[in-house]
Design a protein around this motif. Structure first.
Motif, short mmCIF file in Angstrom:
data_model
loop_
_atom_site.label_atom_id
_atom_site.label_comp_id
_atom_site.label_asym_id
_atom_site.label_seq_id
_atom_site.Cartn_x
_atom_site.Cartn_y
_atom_site.Cartn_z
N MET A 1 72.10 16.04 40.52
CA MET A 1 73.53 15.70 40.59
C MET A 1 74.25 15.87 39.26
N TYR A 2 73.52 15.83 38.15
CA TYR A 2 74.16 15.90 36.84
C TYR A 2 74.23 17.31 36.26
N ASN A 3 73.71 18.31 36.97
CA ASN A 3 73.71 19.66 36.41
C ASN A 3 75.07 20.34 36.55
N THR A 4 75.34 21.22 35.57
CA THR A 4 76.66 21.85 35.51
C THR A 4 76.55 23.37 35.62
N ARG A 5 77.69 23.97 35.89
CA ARG A 5 77.75 25.44 35.95
C ARG A 5 77.43 26.04 34.57
N GLU A 6 77.87 25.37 33.55
CA GLU A 6 77.61 25.87 32.19
C GLU A 6 76.09 25.91 31.92
N GLU A 7 75.37 24.92 32.41
CA GLU A 7 73.91 24.93 32.23
C GLU A 7 73.29 26.12 32.97
N ILE A 8 73.82 26.39 34.16
CA ILE A 8 73.27 27.52 34.94
C ILE A 8 73.62 28.83 34.23
N GLU A 9 74.77 28.89 33.63
CA GLU A 9 75.13 30.11 32.89
C GLU A 9 74.20 30.31 31.70
N ARG A 10 73.84 29.23 31.03
CA ARG A 10 72.86 29.34 29.93
C ARG A 10 71.51 29.83 30.46
N LEU A 11 71.12 29.29 31.60
CA LEU A 11 69.85 29.71 32.21
C LEU A 11 69.90 31.20 32.57
N LEU A 12 71.02 31.63 33.17
CA LEU A 12 71.14 33.04 33.57
C LEU A 12 71.09 33.96 32.35
N ALA A 13 71.74 33.54 31.29
CA ALA A 13 71.71 34.36 30.07
C ALA A 13 70.27 34.44 29.55
N GLY A 14 69.56 33.32 29.62
CA GLY A 14 68.17 33.29 29.17
C GLY A 14 67.28 34.18 30.02
N VAL A 15 67.43 34.07 31.33
CA VAL A 15 66.60 34.89 32.23
C VAL A 15 66.92 36.37 32.02
N THR A 16 68.19 36.69 31.82
CA THR A 16 68.58 38.08 31.57
C THR A 16 67.85 38.61 30.32
N GLY A 17 67.82 37.81 29.27
CA GLY A 17 67.16 38.22 28.03
C GLY A 17 65.66 38.38 28.22
N VAL A 18 65.06 37.44 28.90
CA VAL A 18 63.60 37.50 29.14
C VAL A 18 63.26 38.75 29.97
N ALA A 19 64.05 38.98 31.03
CA ALA A 19 63.77 40.11 31.92
C ALA A 19 63.96 41.45 31.20
N ALA A 20 64.87 41.48 30.25
CA ALA A 20 65.14 42.72 29.50
C ALA A 20 64.19 42.89 28.31
N GLY A 21 63.29 41.90 28.15
CA GLY A 21 62.30 41.98 27.06
C GLY A 21 62.93 41.71 25.69
N ARG A 22 64.09 41.03 25.67
CA ARG A 22 64.73 40.74 24.38
C ARG A 22 64.21 39.44 23.81
N ASP B 1 72.52 33.66 43.80
CA ASP B 1 73.25 34.93 43.90
C ASP B 1 73.20 35.70 42.57
N GLU B 2 73.47 34.99 41.49
CA GLU B 2 73.56 35.68 40.19
C GLU B 2 72.20 36.14 39.69
N VAL B 3 71.18 35.32 39.86
CA VAL B 3 69.86 35.70 39.33
C VAL B 3 69.32 36.90 40.09
N GLY B 4 69.76 37.02 41.36
CA GLY B 4 69.33 38.16 42.18
C GLY B 4 69.88 39.49 41.66
N ARG B 5 70.90 39.45 40.83
CA ARG B 5 71.50 40.69 40.28
C ARG B 5 70.77 41.17 39.03
N ILE B 6 69.87 40.33 38.49
CA ILE B 6 69.20 40.70 37.23
C ILE B 6 68.02 41.63 37.54
N ALA B 7 67.98 42.79 36.89
CA ALA B 7 66.91 43.76 37.13
C ALA B 7 65.56 43.14 36.80
#
Ligand SMILES: Cc1ncc(COP(=O)(O)O)c(C=O)c1O
Length: 410
Positions: free
Chosen positions: A389-410, A313-319
């Motif tokens: 089974m060992y993955n956390t929401r915090e890890e996904i939030e780090r991933l989302l922040a990373g994808v946001t930066g990559v997609a924005a060319g930062r 859901d969240e990654v789908g919101r990233i331009a």
């Protein structure tokens, strides 16, 4: 049943989760390529070498213990898969190696005029071995992959005919997360008397399996995808291996499950396979191993799905991000999400994320055909996130922040 945060206590069991890259803890989102391994599995492997390292079928204590261990591992895997007995479970180096062994046996069974049905969605390990049957003038037909990441059920129905001897289909795609309608494949293959072979490598870590209910003739998976070592697992319907002319030495047992197991197995790894099944089961409830496996897999799957859905859901919101494969509403989904990012190759995105300790895969993950069919091969393929089974929401939030930066060319 305990709530989801309790399941995350499992993190304490995985030594590799403590690893850091500089200041970044490693976030292992590469589970579809192989999960991390808990201490219980590592200890079982080391324990085998410490206490009973030997070959099989001898007359002294360590060889007898090795025989016992192999039998117990077969029973544990039978409980994991819902098979009737450990005698239905064979081991091999990998799923791919076992599939090639079966394909050489099928080559002696099938001939001109016979047909085999594979799919455009599958990993090459569930295509390449069956494509070799063309050398025997067997016709190999491919079921069409639709642009939405699902197989075309009408095409499946069309391609399975009275000439079909084998239908080889993946239960879940390691590239797109799609869960296929294997029950439909079973109905259609039964109707024409064809064998059904299911690649459950990507399905097994995320869903309980009941191979008896599925009624498959062959089912393959790999223990390193569910917290175990690198061992391929084969379920074969009783009587089928004996019917096949598999490659084997005359000194080898002629009956299942050993019939298809060439050479000495990796006994220490088998100790790890048994420990992996028991580890998974330790998160479930019930007395019998089978009951504990089932309830644990329900629980693990629910937690993984909630996290995967959050990411989807969240990654789908990233331009600039495009998600591939079915959505979660469809219910036809494993907790594996692949995306592409406009103007950025998957490899460079994965490299950027990797520099911050976020471990995700890029490319086709050997699922070359779906990536070609979707027109992504020349573009560098997909960026894949897998939830374990060992993955956390915090890890996904780090991933989302990373994808946001990559997609924005930062
Ligand atoms: C869906 C699927 N099938 C088959 C395989 C091959 O398994 P193995 O590495 O045990 O040969 C993989 C490995 O990634 C996979 O994801």
């Amino acid at each position: 049943m305990a709530s989801a945060p309790d399941l995350l206590r499992c993190r304490a069991d995985f030594p590799s989760l403590e690893r850091r890259l500089g200041s970044h803890p490693l976030a292992y989102l590469d589970g579809p390529a192989g999960t991390q391994v808990p201490r219980q599995v590592i200890d079982a492997i080391a324990g085998y070498y410490r206490t009973c390292n030997a070959n099989t079928h001898g007359q002294f204590v360590t060889t007898m213990e090795t025989d016992l261990l192999i039998g117990e591992t077969r029973e544990a895997v039978a409980a994991f898969l819902g098979a009737g007995s450990g005698r239905e479970i064979s081991f091999g180096q990998s799923m791919t190696t076992l599939a090639f062994s079966l394909s050489r046996a099928f080559a002696r069974e099938f001939g001109p005029g016979d047909e085999v049905v594979i799919t455009e969605l599958d990993h090459e390990a569930n295509r390449g071995p069956w494509l070799t049957l063309r050398e025997r003038d067997v016709v190999v037909r491919e079921v069409r992959l639709r642009p939405d990441g699902r197989l075309d059920p009408e095409d499946l129905e069309r391609k399975i005919t009275g000439k079909t001897r084998l239908v080889a289909i993946g239960w879940s795609s390691n590239a797109l997360g799609t869960v296929n309608d294997v029950a439909l494949a079973r109905r259609l293959s039964h109707a024409v008397g064809a064998w059904l072979l299911v690649d459950a490598v990507h399905y097994a870590p995320h869903f309980p399996i009941d191979v008896g209910r599925l009624d498959a003739d062959f089912l393959l998976c790999s223990a390193y995808k569910f917290y175990g070592p690198h061992v391929g697992l084969l379920y074969a319907r009783p009587g089928l291996l004996e019917r096949l002319q598999v490659d084997r030495l005359r000194t080898q047992e002629s009956t299942a499950p050993d019939r298809i197991e060439t050479g000495t197995l990796n006994h220490a790894a088998l100790a790890g396979v048994k420990a992996a099944v028991e580890y998974v089961a330790s998160w479930g409830e019930g007395t019998a191993l089978r009951d504990r496996v089932r309830s644990a897999m329900d629980r693990i799957g629910a937690q993984e799905h909630a996290l995967a859905r959050f990411y989807f859901d969240e990654v789908g919101r990233i331009a600039g991000v495009r998600r591939w494969g079915p959505d979660f509403e469809s219910g036809e989904r494993a907790p594996t999400v692949s995306i592409t990012i406009d103007g950025v190759t998957a490899a460079s995105a994965a490299r950027r994320l990797g520099e911050t300790g976020v471990l995700v895969w890029d490319g086709d993950f050997y699922a070359a055909r779906p990536v070609e069919v979707l027109g992504l091969a020349e573009k560098g393929g997909l960026l894949r996130t897998g939830i374990s089974m060992y993955n956390t929401r915090e890890e996904i939030e780090r991933l989302l922040a990373g994808v946001t930066g990559v997609a924005a060319g930062r």
